[in-house]
Enzyme design. Structure first.
Site, mmCIF file in Angstrom:
data_model
loop_
_atom_site.group_PDB
_atom_site.id
_atom_site.type_symbol
_atom_site.label_atom_id
_atom_site.label_comp_id
_atom_site.label_asym_id
_atom_site.label_seq_id
_atom_site.Cartn_x
_atom_site.Cartn_y
_atom_site.Cartn_z
ATOM 1 N N ASP A 9 82.489 73.129 86.801
ATOM 2 C CA ASP A 9 82.424 74.444 87.424
ATOM 3 C C ASP A 9 82.677 74.386 88.928
ATOM 4 O O ASP A 9 82.892 75.414 89.556
ATOM 5 C CB ASP A 9 81.061 75.089 87.151
ATOM 6 C CG ASP A 9 81.048 76.578 87.437
ATOM 7 O OD1 ASP A 9 81.998 77.269 87.019
ATOM 8 O OD2 ASP A 9 80.100 77.058 88.095
ATOM 9 N N SER B 69 82.725 83.790 88.115
ATOM 10 C CA SER B 69 82.836 83.209 86.773
ATOM 11 C C SER B 69 82.415 84.221 85.721
ATOM 12 O O SER B 69 81.360 84.851 85.838
ATOM 13 C CB SER B 69 81.959 81.959 86.662
ATOM 14 O OG SER B 69 82.404 80.964 87.557
ATOM 15 N N GLN C 1 87.711 78.153 81.319
ATOM 16 C CA GLN C 1 86.909 79.141 82.046
ATOM 17 C C GLN C 1 87.775 80.325 82.425
ATOM 18 O O GLN C 1 88.937 80.161 82.827
ATOM 19 C CB GLN C 1 86.296 78.527 83.323
ATOM 20 C CG GLN C 1 85.358 79.460 84.059
ATOM 21 C CD GLN C 1 84.758 78.814 85.287
ATOM 22 O OE1 GLN C 1 85.448 78.595 86.281
ATOM 23 N NE2 GLN C 1 83.477 78.486 85.224
#
Length: 295
Positions: free
Chosen positions: A215, A238, A288
């Site tokens: 991340d 995100s 993602q």
């Protein structure tokens, strides 16, 4: 404490917890993922800053993994997770992780985790665990032909911007190469990553560390071609995060994180990534989607 118990504390201690001290000194990486046990399937943690005054999403996801893993038999290994970031998390208040036991199969175990802050769910995750099994059926993508980590001296950009931020001191990220506008239209970046201190042998700690690491850089791949397009600052939010863990690995050893972004549109950008060991073995994959917001 060492091993699996090191990441969960019993009881209900006061406010002097992980997140409050993480910005004051260099902690052990495992400290970032340590949770307090409040009751059966109920845990509590704190998170450091990602965006200003927002909890770092990779840490929230990794703590949710810890919570799920602590309700599963130790002989089962997490092989996938699917998470949604529903609301920004705050750094000045604890986060409570509620675990639901969805399935106890002979080979697979499934958990759902809700991360709650101030009475609202800020992150929701499903995670699946499997009892390890050998198989003769196997294939994998070859690792890109790039220089090794020992040949790289350039640290990844944000590590240079905030080298004194304690969580960044726990990571070593070396940029190999990046391309914002290749011929096929898909931006790429290759980064060698690792936790820059020895970790215990607990497999759950290593998969959680990899989620945390993923991340840090993954969504920035989608942003790269658009940093100078249009007025204002381009921020990332995100939206969701998925991981698949294919083979055993250590997050405190070098892994090549090969990333690309197939598309950006409708203020959303999709990024993909694959982790390879130095020996070229594909050990994990990540995807993602992030919101790209210009201010």
């Amino acid at each position: 404490m060492t091993g699996r118990r090191a990441l969960v504390r019993s009881g209900y201690p006061g406010a002097g917890s992980l997140g409050a001290v993480a910005l004051e000194h260099k902690p052990d990486f495992a400290d970032l993922l340590t949770l307090d046990t409040l009751d059966r399937d109920i845990f509590r943690g704190r998170c450091h800053e990602g965006a200003p005054m927002r909890a770092f999403g990779g840490q929230v996801a990794a703590q949710a993994q810890i919570a799920a893993g602590r309700t599963v038999d130790p002989d089962r290994r997490m092989h996938s997770l699917h998470g949604y970031f529903l609301r920004p998390g705050r750094t000045d208040a604890p986060i409570v992780y509620l675990v639901e036991r969805l399935r106890e199969g002979r080979s697979f175990t499934t958990r759902r985790v809700s991360a709650v802050q101030d009475g609202e769910v800020i992150f929701s995750m499903s995670a699946s665990f499997q009892r390890p099994r050998d198989s003769d059926d196997s294939h994998r993508l070859r690792m890109p032909d790039v220089p090794g980590p020992d040949e790289q001296s350039q640290r990844w950009g944000p590590m240079l911007i905030a080298p004194d931020f304690p969580p960044f001191q726990l990571l070593d990220l070396r940029l190999v190469t990046s391309s914002a506008a290749p011929e096929d239209g898909m931006p790429r970046q290759y980064i060698w990553v690792r936790v820059d201190q020895p970790l215990t042998d607990d497999p759950l700690l290593h998969v959680c560390a990899l989620t945390y690491l993923s991340d840090v850089t993954l969504s920035t791949t989608a942003r790269r071609p658009h940093l100078r397009a249009g007025p204002g600052r381009l921020d990332l939010v995100s939206l969701d995060h998925a991981m698949w863990f294919h083979r055993p690995f250590r997050a405190d050893d070098w892994l090549l994180f090969a990333q690309d972004s197939p598309t950006v549109g409708g203020t959303r950008g999709l990024s993909r990534g694959m982790f390879f060991t130095r020996d070229g073995e594909l050990v994990a994959s990540a995807m993602q989607e992030a919101g790209l917001l210009r201010h």
